[in-house]
Design an enzyme around this catalytic site. Structure first.
Site, PDB file in Angstrom:
ATOM      1  N   ASP A 134      41.303  43.379  30.683  1.00 45.59           N
ATOM      2  CA  ASP A 134      40.954  42.467  31.775  1.00 45.59           C
ATOM      3  C   ASP A 134      40.840  43.332  33.024  1.00 45.59           C
ATOM      4  O   ASP A 134      41.841  43.810  33.545  1.00 45.59           O
ATOM      5  CB  ASP A 134      42.055  41.405  31.924  1.00 45.59           C
ATOM      6  CG  ASP A 134      41.854  40.503  33.149  1.00 45.59           C
ATOM      7  OD1 ASP A 134      40.842  40.662  33.852  1.00 45.59           O
ATOM      8  OD2 ASP A 134      42.727  39.645  33.384  1.00 45.59           O
ATOM      9  N   GLU A 154      35.476  36.080  30.937  1.00 51.52           N
ATOM     10  CA  GLU A 154      36.917  35.872  31.090  1.00 51.52           C
ATOM     11  C   GLU A 154      37.387  34.511  30.548  1.00 51.52           C
ATOM     12  O   GLU A 154      38.372  34.451  29.805  1.00 51.52           O
ATOM     13  CB  GLU A 154      37.308  36.052  32.558  1.00 51.52           C
ATOM     14  CG  GLU A 154      37.227  37.517  32.975  1.00 51.52           C
ATOM     15  CD  GLU A 154      37.178  37.738  34.483  1.00 51.52           C
ATOM     16  OE1 GLU A 154      37.410  36.772  35.239  1.00 51.52           O
ATOM     17  OE2 GLU A 154      36.908  38.876  34.901  1.00 51.52           O
ATOM     18  N   LYS A 190      35.904  45.420  42.317  1.00 52.40           N
ATOM     19  CA  LYS A 190      35.087  44.526  41.490  1.00 52.40           C
ATOM     20  C   LYS A 190      34.046  43.787  42.331  1.00 52.40           C
ATOM     21  O   LYS A 190      32.954  43.483  41.858  1.00 52.40           O
ATOM     22  CB  LYS A 190      36.017  43.524  40.801  1.00 52.40           C
ATOM     23  CG  LYS A 190      35.383  42.726  39.691  1.00 52.40           C
ATOM     24  CD  LYS A 190      36.477  41.998  38.938  1.00 52.40           C
ATOM     25  CE  LYS A 190      35.956  41.053  37.895  1.00 52.40           C
ATOM     26  NZ  LYS A 190      37.071  40.424  37.149  1.00 52.40           N
ATOM     27  N   ASP A 200      40.638  29.241  36.826  1.00 49.10           N
ATOM     28  CA  ASP A 200      41.137  30.604  37.052  1.00 49.10           C
ATOM     29  C   ASP A 200      41.284  30.872  38.548  1.00 49.10           C
ATOM     30  O   ASP A 200      40.289  31.056  39.257  1.00 49.10           O
ATOM     31  CB  ASP A 200      40.161  31.601  36.411  1.00 49.10           C
ATOM     32  CG  ASP A 200      40.591  33.065  36.597  1.00 49.10           C
ATOM     33  OD1 ASP A 200      41.544  33.330  37.366  1.00 49.10           O
ATOM     34  OD2 ASP A 200      39.956  33.941  35.976  1.00 49.10           O
TER      35      ASP A 200
HETATM   36  P1  ADP Z   1      42.807  38.741  39.694  1.00 51.91           P
HETATM   37  O1  ADP Z   1      42.284  37.949  38.550  1.00 51.91           O
HETATM   38  O2  ADP Z   1      42.094  38.472  40.990  1.00 51.91           O
HETATM   39  O3  ADP Z   1      42.905  40.195  39.407  1.00 51.91           O
HETATM   40  P2  ADP Z   1      45.552  37.816  39.206  1.00 51.91           P
HETATM   41  O4  ADP Z   1      45.249  36.816  38.173  1.00 51.91           O
HETATM   42  O5  ADP Z   1      46.309  39.013  38.804  1.00 51.91           O
HETATM   43  O6  ADP Z   1      44.279  38.229  40.038  1.00 51.91           O
HETATM   44  O7  ADP Z   1      46.348  37.042  40.373  1.00 51.91           O
HETATM   45  C1  ADP Z   1      46.896  37.689  41.463  1.00 51.91           C
HETATM   46  C2  ADP Z   1      47.454  36.661  42.420  1.00 51.91           C
HETATM   47  O8  ADP Z   1      48.493  35.915  41.776  1.00 51.91           O
HETATM   48  C3  ADP Z   1      48.074  37.283  43.670  1.00 51.91           C
HETATM   49  O9  ADP Z   1      47.617  36.596  44.818  1.00 51.91           O
HETATM   50  C4  ADP Z   1      49.557  37.059  43.451  1.00 51.91           C
HETATM   51  O10 ADP Z   1      50.252  36.953  44.688  1.00 51.91           O
HETATM   52  C5  ADP Z   1      49.566  35.770  42.677  1.00 51.91           C
HETATM   53  N1  ADP Z   1      50.819  35.575  41.940  1.00 51.91           N
HETATM   54  C6  ADP Z   1      51.338  36.350  40.968  1.00 51.91           C
HETATM   55  N2  ADP Z   1      52.540  35.879  40.568  1.00 51.91           N
HETATM   56  C7  ADP Z   1      52.787  34.769  41.317  1.00 51.91           C
HETATM   57  C8  ADP Z   1      53.874  33.835  41.405  1.00 51.91           C
HETATM   58  N3  ADP Z   1      54.955  33.965  40.640  1.00 51.91           N
HETATM   59  N4  ADP Z   1      53.763  32.825  42.305  1.00 51.91           N
HETATM   60  C9  ADP Z   1      52.693  32.698  43.084  1.00 51.91           C
HETATM   61  N5  ADP Z   1      51.637  33.536  43.049  1.00 51.91           N
HETATM   62  C10 ADP Z   1      51.684  34.564  42.182  1.00 51.91           C
HETATM   63 MG    MG Z   2      41.655  37.547  36.675  1.00 53.68          MG
END
Ligand code: ADP
Ligand code: MG
Length: 644
Positions: free
Chosen positions: A20, A182, A82, A204
Site C-alpha cells: 500500500d 485500493e 503521491k 477511505d
Molecule cells: P494515507 O492513506 O493517506 O496514507 P492513513 O490511512 O495511514 O493515510 O491515515 C493516516 C491518518 O490517520 C493520519 O491523519 C493519522 O493522524 C490518522 N490516525 C491514525 N491513527 C489514528 C487514531 N488512533 N485516531 C485518529 N486518527 C488516527
Molecule cells: Mg491509504
C-alpha cells in the site's frame, strides 16, 4: 522481527508481496501461513511514513526519521509525494502542494515535475521508488528474497499516475505483478469475493485524502461501479481544526504565531486526536508555556469540530451512490479504510449515512496492504483459491480530440477493465495526408480542459477528398488500467500501435537510464550511503545520550557516567573515520553502555504516565527514553519543540 532461529527453506520460491503506497503512510504485507500479515520494522511498526529526506551528505532517509527532518529542512524532505505522481512540470497545481523548489525540464526532457533538491532534479517517481525500496528491504529482512509485488493505487488514478507508480516499482527493483485499486484490495482483505453477490461501499479517510468507492460483486466477480472523493480532506484537516481550538483556548492568535509554533501546536493536536479515539477527554499542557497551564479537549467538542468535514464526505458518498445507481439501503456492507476511520465520530457518521454498521474489524491502516498481499499470493500461483477475477473501472473517460477541440469519448468512465472499444473517424480537409491523434482523459467537453495523455501522428495516407479516409481507433485498457491505442486507416491499411506513454510520464529511455545509473553506481552509492547514514545515526545518538545524561543525572549509578562517556568518546572518534561497520559496532557498544540507564528512565517515564501526567510530556519522555534504548534500532530523538 526475524528470528535468527527461523529456518529458511532454500528451495522455497520467493514470496510475492502486497504494497500500500499511501500518501501519508505506506506498508508491505505477505501471506504467511495462509493469513495476510503486515511486515513490521524492528520497532514493531508496520506503518512507514511516506516521507523521503535527502541529506547533505547524499544520504537518503525514509520514514519516521525523514518525517522528523521535515520541519528543519522542508525543501529537502518530500512529504505526500503521491500527490505529485504523474503531474506535468507545467502543472499549476504543483506549486500549491508544498514548500518545494522545482527544476524546469531542459529541452527534450520528459514533461514531468522535478523537485530541485540540493541542486539535483528528482522526479516523484524516484522519490516513490525510495519508499518502495525501503519497503522491499523490510520485506527482504523477513522473507530473505521477494518475488513479485502487487501495488495499490487509488481507483481514480489516471493513466499517467498509474504508469508513474509502475515505473517507481520498477526503479525500486520490484517486479510489479499488477496494480490494483485500493478499495478492491480492501474488499479482498475481507474475503468478500467469496460471497456470490453483493454491493459494497468502501469509505477511505486517510491523512490528506478521502475516497469513496462503490463495488459490486456479481457472481463472484468484482466491479468498481463508481468512485468519488475529495483530494484535500483527511486527518490533517482534523489536526488543523483541533489546532485552531488549542490556539483559541490558550488565547493565542494563530496569525501571530511563528511557523515553528504552528508546527508544535499541530503536533499536539494530532496527539490529542489520537488520544480522543480511546478517551472521552484529553488534557494537554499549554504549548506556549503561559496561562492557562493546560487545556482540556473533550470528545464531544472534537465531534463538533469534525462534523463539517464529515458532512463533506457525505456529499461525495451520496454522489458516488447516485453514479452507481444504488440506494444506501441496497448496500450489503460498508468497509472502513484509512487511519482516520478510527475516530469514533467517523464510525458513527458512516453508520448513520449508510444505515448500516460498517465493517471495521480489520485494522483500517493495514486493510489495503493485506488485500494486496492476498492478490499477490494468488498471482504468484499460491493458495488454493481459484483466481479471483478482478474487474476495476476506468476512473475517467478516455477519448480523443476531434475537430473544434471537442472530445469524443471512446471509453466512458466507469467502464470495467480490461476493456476495449473502437471508433471510426474521417478526414476534415481535402488531401489531408495524416491524422494527428490526441488522446485525452477526463469528463470535460473540451480537450483543453481534459488531461492530455498522448499525441501521435499517423502519416502516409494518400490524398483524398475530405471525408473519404476511414481511421479506425481501438482503445484497449489492460488489467492494470493502462491504455494502449491502435490506429488503422482502413482504405490503405496503414497502421500504428502506441502503448500510451502519457505526456506527463517518464519515457522508457529515461526510466532505463535511471535503472542503469542505479546499477552503475549501485555499489559505491550503497557504501557511501551506509557511511553517511551511520555517521548521522552516531551523531544523533551521541547528542541524545549527552542530553539524557544531564536531564536524568540522578538516575546514573556510580561509574555509569564514566563508562557512557567513554563509549561516547569512542563512537565520536570512529565516526570521523570511513568504516561504516566500525561506526555501527560502536553505536551498539554505546547502546549496551546505556541500556540499564535507559531502562530506569523508561520506568520513570511510565511511572509518571500512570500518575496522570500531561499527555504530551509523557509521550515525549517515553519516546526520549525509548530513543536511547533503541539506539541501534535507528530511532533518533525528535528535536525538542521550539517553544519549550
Ligand atoms: P494515507 O492513506 O493517506 O496514507 P492513513 O490511512 O495511514 O493515510 O491515515 C493516516 C491518518 O490517520 C493520519 O491523519 C493519522 O493522524 C490518522 N490516525 C491514525 N491513527 C489514528 C487514531 N488512533 N485516531 C485518529 N486518527 C488516527
Ligand atoms: Mg491509504
Amino acid at each position: 522481527m526475524t528470528s535468527l532461529l527461523e529456518i529458511f527453506d532454500p528451495k522455497a520460491p520467493p514470496r510475492a508481496i502486497g504494497i500500500d503506497l499511501g500518501t501519508t503512510n505506506s506498508l508491505v504485507a505477505y501471506v504467511k501461513n495462509e493469513r495476510p500479515t503486515a511486515i513490521q520494522d524492528c520497532d514493531g511498526r508496520a506503518l512507514l511514513p511516506s516521507v523521503v529526506h535527502y541529506g547533505a551528505a547524499g544520504e537518503v532517509v525514509v520514514g519516521e526519521n525523514a518525517a522528523r527532518r521535515a520541519a528543519e529542512s522542508p525543501r529537502e524532505t518530500i512529504v505526500s509525494v503521491k500527490r505529485f505522481m504523474g503531474r506535468g512540470a507545467d502543472d499549476p497545481e504543483t506549486a500549491r502542494l508544498g514548500p518545494y523548489a522545482f527544476s524546469i525540464p531542459k529541452a527534450g526532457e520528459p514533461n514531468v515535475v522535478r523537485f530541485d533538491v540540493r541542486g539535483k532534479a528528482i522526479t516523484p517517481v524516484e522519490v516513490s521508488a525510495e519508499i518502495l525500496r525501503a519497503l522491499k528491504r523490510l520485506a527482504e529482512d523477513e522473507l530473505r528474497s521477494v518475488g513479485g509485488a502487487v501495488i495499490t493505487v487509488p481507483a481514480y488514478f489516471d493513466d499517467a499516475q498509474r504508469q508513474a507508480t509502475k515505473d517507481a516499482g520498477r526503479l525500486a527493483g520490484l517486479e510489479v505483478l499488477r496494480l490494483i485499486n485500493e478499495p478492491t484490495a480492501a474488499a479482498l482483505a475481507y474475503g468478500l469475493e467469496k460471497k456470490q453477490n453483493g454491493k459494497f461501499a468502501v469509505y477511505d479517510l486517510g491523512g490528506g485524502t478521502f475516497d469513496i468507492t462503490i463495488l459490486v460483486l456479481d457472481n463472484g466477480v468484482f466491479q468498481v461501479r463508481s468512485t468519488g472523493g475529495d483530494s484535500a480532506l483527511g486527518g490533517d484537516d482534523m489536526d488543523r481544526a483541533l489546532a485552531e481550538e488549542i490556539f483559541a483556548k490558550t488565547g493565542r492568535d494563530p496569525k501571530t504565531a511563528s511557523p515553528g509554533e504552528v508546527r508544535v501546536v499541530l503536533d499536539v493536536a494530532r496527539r490529542v486526536k489520537h488520544g480522543l479515539t480511546g478517551a472521552q477527554e484529553v488534557e494537554v499542557e499549554n504549548p506556549f508555556g503561559k496561562e492557562p497551564k493546560s487545556v482540556v479537549i473533550t470528545r464531544a467538542r472534537f465531534d463538533e469540530l469534525v462534523e463539517p468535514l464529515l458532512a463533506r464526505t457525505g456529499v461525495a458518498c451520496r454522489r458516488a451512490l447516485k453514479d452507481a445507481e444504488i440506494k444506501p439501503g441496497e448496500l450489503d456492507g460498508v468497509i472502513l479504510v484509512g487511519g482516520s476511520t478510527r475516530v469514533p465520530a467517523v464510525r458513527s457518521y458512516v453508520a448513520k449515512l449508510f444505515g448500516k454498521e460498517p465493517l471495521g474489524d480489520i485494522d483500517p491502516d493495514q486493510v489495503v496492504a493485506l488485500g494486496a498481499a492476498v492478490q499477490a499470493n494468488l498471482l504468484a500461483g499460491h493458495g488454493d483459491v481459484e483466481d479471483v477475477l478482478l474487474l476495476d473501472v476506468i476512473a475517467l473517460s478516455l477519448g480523443i480530440e476531434v475537430g473544434g477541440g471537442i472530445v469524443d469519448r471512446i471509453l466512458p468512465r466507469n467502464t470495467t477493465t480490461p476493456a476495449a472499444a473502437r471508433s471510426t473517424y474521417t478526414t476534415q480537409e481535402d488531401n489531408q495526408t495524416g491524422f494527428e491523434i490526441h488522446v485525452v482523459q477526463g469528463e470535460r467537453e473540451l480537450a483543453a480542459d481534459c488531461r492530455s495523455l498522448a499525441k501521435f501522428t499517423l502519416r502516409g495516407i494518400p490524398p483524398m477528398p475530405a471525408g473519404l479516409a476511414r481511421l479506425e481507433l481501438t482503445f484497449r485498457v489492460d488489467a492494470d488500467g493502462l491504455l494502449g491505442v491502435h490506429a488503422v486507416e482502413e482504405t490503405t491499411g496503414i497502421e500504428q500501435t502506441v502503448s500510451v506513454k502519457p505526456s506527463y510520464g517518464l519515457d522508457d529511455e529515461t526510466v532505463e537510464q535511471m535503472l542503469l545509473d542505479a546499477i552503475d553506481h549501485g555499489e559505491e552509492d550503497l557504501a557511501a550511503r551506509r557511511l553517511a547514514e551511520a555517521r548521522l545515526e552516531a551523531h544523533r545518538i551521541v547528542t541524545s545520550t549527552r542530553k539524557s545524561v544531564v536531564a536524568d543525572a540522578d538516575l546514573l549509578l556510580a561509574g555509569e557516567r564514566e563508562s557512557i562517556e567513554a563509549a561516547v568518546a569512542k563512537l565520536e572518534e570512529v565516526a570521523k573515520g570511513d568504516d561504516a561497520r566500525r561506526v555501527q559496532l560502536h553505536i551498539e557498544d554505546l547502546d549496551a553502555a546505556t541500556k540499564d540507564f535507559a531502562g530506569r528512565r523508561m520506568n520513570r517515564a511510565i511511572a509518571q504516565a500512570i500518575e496522570g501526567q500531561k499527555l504530551d510530556t509523557v509521550e515525549q519522555t517515553v519516546e526520549h527514553a525509548k530513543g536511547i534504548e533503541a539506539a541501534h534500532a535507528h530511532a533518533p530523538l525528535p528535536p525538542p519543540p521550539a517553544s519549550r
